[in-house]
Design a protein around this motif. Sequence first.
Motif, mmCIF file in Angstrom:
data_model
loop_
_atom_site.group_PDB
_atom_site.id
_atom_site.type_symbol
_atom_site.label_atom_id
_atom_site.label_comp_id
_atom_site.label_asym_id
_atom_site.label_seq_id
_atom_site.Cartn_x
_atom_site.Cartn_y
_atom_site.Cartn_z
ATOM 1 N N THR A 34 -2.364 -4.297 -9.902
ATOM 2 C CA THR A 34 -1.947 -2.937 -9.570
ATOM 3 C C THR A 34 -3.159 -2.030 -9.753
ATOM 4 N N THR A 35 -3.480 -1.266 -8.713
ATOM 5 C CA THR A 35 -4.636 -0.385 -8.805
ATOM 6 C C THR A 35 -4.319 0.937 -8.128
ATOM 7 N N TYR A 36 -5.253 1.872 -8.225
ATOM 8 C CA TYR A 36 -5.010 3.245 -7.803
ATOM 9 C C TYR A 36 -6.214 3.790 -7.061
ATOM 10 N N ARG A 90 0.361 -7.772 -5.140
ATOM 11 C CA ARG A 90 -0.770 -6.861 -5.315
ATOM 12 C C ARG A 90 -0.365 -5.495 -4.768
ATOM 13 N N VAL A 145 -1.426 -1.331 -4.288
ATOM 14 C CA VAL A 145 -2.403 -0.251 -4.307
ATOM 15 C C VAL A 145 -1.648 1.065 -4.143
ATOM 16 N N THR A 202 -8.960 -4.444 -2.800
ATOM 17 C CA THR A 202 -7.873 -5.071 -3.560
ATOM 18 C C THR A 202 -6.982 -5.943 -2.695
ATOM 19 N N ALA A 206 -8.775 0.315 0.091
ATOM 20 C CA ALA A 206 -7.737 -0.693 -0.131
ATOM 21 C C ALA A 206 -8.244 -2.109 0.096
ATOM 22 N N LEU A 253 0.867 -1.175 0.000
ATOM 23 C CA LEU A 253 0.000 0.000 0.000
ATOM 24 C C LEU A 253 0.904 1.225 0.000
#
Length: 270
Positions: free
Chosen positions: A131-133, A105, A107, A151, A148, A81
């Motif tokens: 991968t995320t935002y 993973r 974030v 994910t 968060a 994170l």
Amino acid sequence: MTDSTRGGTPAPREIDITTPHSARIWNYWLGGKDNYQADREAGDEFLAIYPGQRDKARACRHFLSRAIRYLANEAGVRQFLDIGTGLPTANNTHEVAQQEAPESRIVYVDNDPLVLAHARALLTSSPEGVTTYIDADLHDPERILDEATKTLDFDQPIALILLGVLGHVQDYDEARSIVKRLLARLPAGSYLVQCDGDDTSEAYIAALERYRDRSEVPYNVRSQDELAAFYEGLEVVEPGLVPIQLWRPEPNIFGEPPAVAEFGGVGLKR
């Protein structure tokens, strides 16, 4: 090509390219292309007072890479994170983590419209990982954590990354509260990776004061003891909390890394 795009990226709509911007200046110091004339001028003014800032920017990036590799390889962490992401450059968190463990993973969190405009560059992933935002503010840790959970698995260890961002929280007690609130919901076996500018360089402090009036979010240096307090209750990983160029340094052809006014480390939540 006009000067406003000489840095390599056309100006995103609704973004003021005439006012220096900290993320773009940092990108300039790292040798990136996502910056404009105002950023380069401000960056050069800062370097004129504190020439070590370019070394500091690179030291932060190298510290991040070493810490991520440690977490992925030695600690077995697969979730990250990263709050206060900034503009993408080389060796971003997801790139380093997924190179070591493709199933990782990641974030990313930021609330800067400029970074949002570049989010697509961050939203890449290995086929095995994610991968995320999240568009969220550091001052609202509960919202960050709530988002968060979509994910990350909060029953498994998570690495919380706060590189160079707590200095933007002016009130020290609030900064400590943010860290505590973020860590409180992370499971045992999670880690904090953190560093910020310290007060050991008069030239660095002078450069920040010169830039303060030009910045929407001024940066505040703190003593090494104050920075160490962010790790209260954590088990600090060797070699401890140190100037970041000394955190598990790696052999390189350039010799000993230059000293920089940046302090931090890695801590384990038991």
